[in-house]
Motif scaffolding. Structure first.
Motif, PDB file in Angstrom:
ATOM      1  N   GLU A 191       0.386  -1.310  -0.071  1.00  0.00           N
ATOM      2  CA  GLU A 191      -0.112  -0.126  -0.475  1.00  0.00           C
ATOM      3  C   GLU A 191       0.584   1.557   0.827  1.00  0.00           C
ATOM      4  N   GLU A 225      -3.350  -2.505  -6.737  1.00  0.00           N
ATOM      5  CA  GLU A 225      -4.649  -2.929  -5.901  1.00  0.00           C
ATOM      6  C   GLU A 225      -5.575  -3.887  -6.486  1.00  0.00           C
ATOM      7  N   ASP A 238      -7.179  -5.173  -3.227  1.00  0.00           N
ATOM      8  CA  ASP A 238      -8.960  -5.323  -3.350  1.00  0.00           C
ATOM      9  C   ASP A 238      -9.627  -6.549  -3.717  1.00  0.00           C
ATOM     10  N   PRO A 262      -8.429  -0.848   0.506  1.00  0.00           N
ATOM     11  CA  PRO A 262      -9.281  -1.024  -0.841  1.00  0.00           C
ATOM     12  C   PRO A 262     -10.945  -0.555  -0.619  1.00  0.00           C
ATOM     13  N   LYS A 273     -12.659   1.782  -3.960  1.00  0.00           N
ATOM     14  CA  LYS A 273     -13.921   1.320  -4.076  1.00  0.00           C
ATOM     15  C   LYS A 273     -14.336   2.861  -4.292  1.00  0.00           C
TER      16      LYS A 273
END
Length: 815
Positions: free
Chosen positions: A74, A106, A110, A779, A783
Motif C-alpha cells: 500500500e 491494487e 482489493d 481497498p 472503491k
C-alpha cells in the motif's frame, strides 16, 4: 511479473539495476537488494529510520503474493500514484508502466479485501466530544449552550477531535458533566425561585464597528452586538451598555450625537441619544494627558452611564440586539488634524499605530459590552420551546403524574440514549423522579430524572457491543441502531432524529435504498453546517484562525472583522459544495467565493457593499478555490511573515495526502543574512537551509509548494514584490511537474485529481469512523473513488461511498 518487481524496486530506491533492466528489456537482469547507501541517497525521508527499515523490507515482499505484505505494498501504491519516486531528475518509467503496476497491486489487494474484509476496530466506547455534546443538547432539549465554557477541551488526533482513542474521561471532566447536567436542566425546565444574575457580553477591542455587524441586527444599523440570551422567568430585566474608551477612560466618539437602538426579538425597547453635548473645552482627539475643561472631562468619562433600560421579557432564549443607527451624513468643514492624523482616520490605516488607537477618542462611538440582569419581580416560568419538548403531557391530578412522568422520561431517554429504553433504565430514572417529586413536586421530579439522563454514560458515550455469537477477531456488521448513530454523528455531529431512530429500531437501515434516502435527506438538513464548521474547520485548519495573531505593525489592516470574514468565507464556501452537491474538485478550482464589503475590499473585488456575505464570481484566477482564501493563507503563516514551509506542508497533508515526517532534532533556524551581510529573500534563506542534508530531503518537497503561494502575504493580501525584489513563485510537484504561482499550482493539482479526491475521502472516512486510516482501509477508499468518478466526484457520492463502505458498516471484534 518479475520485471514489474524490478520496476517497483527502481521506483522506490532509484537503483541503477532498475535502469539497466529497463534499457536491456531483459527480465534476467536481476537488481541487487536495496542497501543502506541507496536508501540514504534516495529515500524521501532519510532521517526516518522506520521508513528506511520499510524500504529494506521491500526485497522480502513477494510480488507474486501481494496480500501477504499488504502494508508495504500500500505504501508502494501511494508512491506510484503520486509519482514521488524515483526523485526528480532520475530516469523513470512512463505513465503506462506506473499505472499498470499500480493497477496490478491494487487489484490483488482489493480482491482479497472483498473476500476477507477487515473493517478495523474503532473505539468500542466513544465519548461525545464538546461539539457533539453541545449539538445533542440543542436537538434533545432546544437549549443552546457553549460546551467550551462548561467542559474541558478535547484532545485531537489524526487531525480531528472526535477520535475515540483520545476521548478519555477524567475526574475533572466527570465533575464538569455533573455540573453541566444541573445547569442545562435548570435552563430547560426553568427555576421558579431564581435570584437575579447579571451576564455580560464583551466585544473584542479590535473589532471595527463601521457597518452592520450581524444579520440579526436591523438594516441601516452600525456596530453593536446581537446575542441570544436565556431569560429564566417571565419578569423584569435590565440592559446596561458600556461604550469603548480610550486609555484615559474617556468615551470615544462624543463630538456629534448618535442614536443607540436596543431591541428584543426585533422589537425596539429603547432608543438612546449619546454624544453631541458640549460642556466646555475638550482635550485633543489624540491625547495621552488631560487638557479639557473639568465639566467636559467629567462628561466624557461618564456619558454612557445613562445607557440603561428596564423592560419586561418572557421566559426562554431571546434575541437581544444593541446597535447604532447608521448616519448617512458627513459633518461640514475640514477634517480636524491632530498630530498629523485626521479625526476620521480609519484605525486600519498604515499610519495609525496601536498607541494611537489607545489614545484616540474621536470617530464614532462603539459598544464595549452589554450586560443583562434579572429577573426582577418574576411572574412565572412561562412557555418555552424547551418546556414544550420536555412536557409532552400534563397531569390533571396527582393520580396521573407517574404515568405522565413515564411518558416524558422514556421519550427523553430514548432520544438521548439513541436506542429503545430498557426496563432497567426506567427503574433507575423513575426512582430519581420519585425522589425529586417528593421534595419539590412533579416538575422537580422530571428535572432530577433529566439530570441523570444528561450525566449518564448512556448519553455521554457511544457504545458498540460485540454480539455474543461473534468469534474473536471476526468481522461483523454493526446493528442498525449503531449505524444510525454513526450516520448522525458523521453528518450532523449530533444524535439521530426520530425518523432515523424509528427506521433503525425497525431494522430498515439495512435496506440500501432506505439508507440512500436517509443520507440524501440528512445532507439537505441545516444540521450539515457542522460539516463546514467541524469537519472542514479541522481538516483545513480554519479553526486555528481564532488563535492567530498577525503582527499589526506589519499587517496593519488585519483586524477582528477580517478574521471573522476569513472564517465565514471558507465555511460558506464549503457549505455551498455540500448544499449544491458539487464536485469536491471545486474546492480547488471554483470560480466563486463569498465576501462582504470588508473582505471584498481586501481582495480587490469591486462593487460589493454592506456587511452581508454574498456569492461573487471571481475574475482573478489566483483567488480561485481554497488556495486563494485568506483563512488558509493566514493559518499557514507566522505572525510577522509568510512561511513557505508551513504552506507547503499544508498542501502535502491536506491536498496531496502525503504528510512529511516530523523534523529531525536540533534543526537550525533560518539565517536572516548571508555570510557577506546581504539580506536574504525568503527563497534564498530556504536554499541556505536546504544545504543541511537532514533538512533538504523534506524541504525539497515542501518548499516549492509553499513558494507557489508567496504572492500572498502573511494575511492573504496579493503582492508582486517584497521590498524591491520581485517574487519568484515557481515550483515543482514531487513527480517533477513544474508550475508558476497559485494558479499554476492549482492547475498542476487538477491535472491529477485522484490525488486530491483520495485525500478528501480519507479525511471523511477518518472523521466518520473516529479513528485513523490504516493500510487495510485502502481497498474501501479505492472503491469509493471508482463509484464516484462517473459523477465527477460529487460530494454526496463520496459521502454515500463512505456510508456504504466496509469500515463504516462493519467492525472487527477483539481477538
Amino acid at each position: 511479473m518479475f520485471k514489474q518487481a524490478l520496476i517497483i524496486t527502481g521506483i522506490l530506491v532509484g537503483s541503477s539495476a532498475y535502469i539497466q533492466a529497463q534499457d536491456s528489456g531483459n527480465p534476467a537482469s536481476q537488481p541487487a537488494a536495496p542497501n543502506r547507501t541507496v536508501l540514504d541517497r534516495y529515500c524521501v525521508t532519510c532521517h526516518n529510520e522506520k521508513l528506511k527499515t520499510a524500504g529494506l523490507m521491500l526485497d522480502k515482499a513477494d510480488i507474486e503474493n501481494v496480500p501477504a505484505s499488504g502494508e508495504i505494498w500500500e505504501k508502494v501504491i501511494r508512491k506510484l500514484r503520486a509519482g514521488a519516486m524515483p526523485p526528480a531528475g532520475m530516469p523513470r518509467p512512463d505513465k503506462a508502466t506506473y499505472d499498470s503496476l499500480a493497477m496490478y497491486l491494487e487489484t490483488e489487494l482489493d480482491r482479497v479485501a472483498e473476500a476477507k474484509p477487515n473493517p478495523g476496530s474503532p473505539a468500542a466506547v466513544h465519548r461525545l466530544n464538546g461539539v457533539e455534546y453541545q449539538n445533542a443538547i440543542h436537538d434533545l432539549l432546544a437549549v443552546d449552550i457553549d460546551a467550551g465554557l462548561l467542559l474541558p477541551a478535547d484532545e485531537s488526533n489524526y487531525g480531528f477531535d472526535n477520535i475515540g482513542e483520545v476521548l478519555s474521561i477524567s475526574p475533572l471532566r466527570l465533575e464538569r458533566y455533573l455540573s453541566a447536567a444541573r445547569k442545562i436542566t435548570r435552563l430547560a425546565i426553568g427555576e421558579p425561585k431564581v435570584s437575579p444574575i447579571v451576564e455580560t457580553y464583551n466585544l473584542h477591542k479590535f473589532l471595527l464597528q463601521e457597518d452592520r455587524m450581524s444579520e440579526d441586527l436591523p438594516f441601516g444599523s452600525r456596530g453593536g452586538i446581537a446575542v441570544r440570551h436565556y431569560f429564566p422567568l417571565d419578569g423584569e430585566y435590565v440592559i446596561k451598555i458600556v461604550l469603548q474608551r480610550d486609555d484615559r477612560d474617556r468615551v470615544k466618539g462624543l463630538v456629534e450625537p448618535h442614536q443607540l437602538d436596543v431591541r428584543l426579538d426585533g422589537a425596539r425597547v429603547k432608543l438612546f441619544t449619546i454624544g453631541g453635548e458640549h460642556k466646555g473645552k475638550s482635550a485633543p482627539i489624540f491625547s495621552t494627558a488631560g487638557g479639557g475643561d473639568p465639566e467636559q472631562e467629567l462628561y466624557e468619562l461618564t456619558a454612557d452611564e445613562v445607557l440603561e433600560v428596564r423592560f419586561q421579557a418572557k421566559t426562554g432564549m431571546r434575541l437581544v440586539g444593541v446597535s447604532f443607527i447608521q448616519e448617512n451624513w458627513v459633518p461640514e468643514g475640514a477634517l480636524q488634524y491632530v498630530n498629523g492624523k485626521p479625526d476620521s482616520l480609519p484605525v486600519h490605516h498604515p499610519t495609525f499605530t496601536l498607541t494611537d488607537l489607545a489614545s484616540y477618542k474621536g470617530g464614532d462611538p462603539a459598544v464595549d459590552s452589554v450586560s443583562i440582569g434579572g429577573p426582577y419581580s418574576p411572574k412565572g416560568l412561562g412557555d418555552t420551546p424547551s418546556r414544550r419538548k420536555i412536557f409532552v403531557c400534563r397531569p390533571i391530578n396527582e393520580a396521573e403524574e407517574e404515568t405522565c412522568a413515564k411518558k416524558i422520561v422514556s421519550g427523553l431517554a430514548r432520544r438521548a440514549y439513541r436506542r429503545p429504553v430498557a426496563d432497567a433504565d426506567m427503574q433507575t430514572l423513575l426512582s430519581l423522579y420519585k425522589a425529586g417529586r417528593n421534595n419539590g413536586g412533579f416538575e422537580a421530579g422530571v428535572g432530577m430524572a433529566l439530570e441523570r439522563i444528561l450525566a449518564g454514560p448512556e448519553f455521554l458515550f457511544r457504545v458498540e457491543r460485540t454480539p455474543a455469537n461473534v468469534a474473536p477477531g471476526a468481522a461483523y456488521r454493526i446493528s442498525d441502531l449503531e449505524l444510525a448513530s454513526r450516520l448522525s454523528f458523521f453528518l450532523w455531529s449530533s444524535i439521530p432524529d426520530d425518523e432515523l431512530l424509528d427506521l433503525a429500531e425497525a431494522n430498515k437501515l439495512r435496506d440500501g435504498e432506505v439508507l440512500r434516502q436517509q443520507v440524501r435527506r440528512m445532507l439537505v438538513d441545516s444540521r450539515t453546517k457542522s460539516l463546514a464548521s467541524n469537519f472542514a474547520g479541522q481538516w483545513l485548519y480554519v479553526r486555528n484562525l481564532r488563535s492567530m495573531k498577525p503582527d499589526q505593525s506589519i499587517f496593519y489592516d488585519f483586524d477582528e472583522n477580517l478574521r471573522q470574514a476569513f472564517q465565514l468565507e471558507t465555511e460558506l464556501f464549503f457549505e455551498s459544495i455540500v448544499r449544491e452537491d458539487r464536485s469536491v474538485l471545486d474546492l480547488l478550482a471554483a470560480d466563486y467565493t463569498f465576501v462582504n464589503e470588508r473582505l471584498a475590499r481586501y481582495y480587490g473585488i469591486p462593487n460589493v457593499y454592506g456587511s452581508e456575505f454574498r456569492r461573487v464570481k471571481l475574475s482573478d484566477q489566483e483567488r480561485r478555490g481554497l488556495l486563494g482564501q485568506g483563512s488558509i493563507l493566514t493559518v499557514t503563516s507566522y505572525p510577522n511573515r509568510t512561511s513557505p514551509v508551513s504552506r507547503g506542508k499544508w498542501v502535502l497533508e491536506n491536498i496531496l495526502g502525503t504528510p512529511p515526517p516530523p523534523p529531525p532534532p536540533n534543526v537550525p533556524s533560518l539565517k536572516e543574512d548571508s555570510e557577506n551581510g546581504k539580506v536574504l529573500s525568503m527563497r534564498e534563506r530556504m536554499e541556505e537551509h536546504r544545504k543541511n542534508p537532514a533538512c533538504a530531503v523534506c524541504h525539497k518537497l515542501m518548499d516549492p509548494l509553499g513558494f507557489a503561494l508567496e504572492n500572498f502575504d502573511g494575511t492573504g493580501k496579493w503582492r508582486t514584490t517584497i521590498g524591491e525584489t520581485k517574487i519568484d513563485a515557481s515550483g515543482v510537484l514531487p513527480d517533477g511537474t513544474k508550475f508558476e504561482g497559485p494558479d499554476g499550482l492549482r492547475k498542476a493539482l487538477m491535472g491529477k485529481p485522484e490525488g486530491f479526491v483520495t485525500t478528501v475521502t480519507e479525511k471523511l472516512l477518518t472523521y466518520s469512523l473516529g479513528r485513523g486510516i490504516e493500510y487495510y482501509d485502502q481497498p474501501a477508499i479505492r472503491k469509493i473513488l471508482r463509484e464516484a468518478v462517473s459523477s465527477d466526484y460529487r460530494f454526496s457520492l463520496l459521502v454515500m461511498g463512505v456510508v456504504n463502505s466496509t469500515p463504516f458498516q462493519m467492525r472487527r471484534s477483539e481477538p
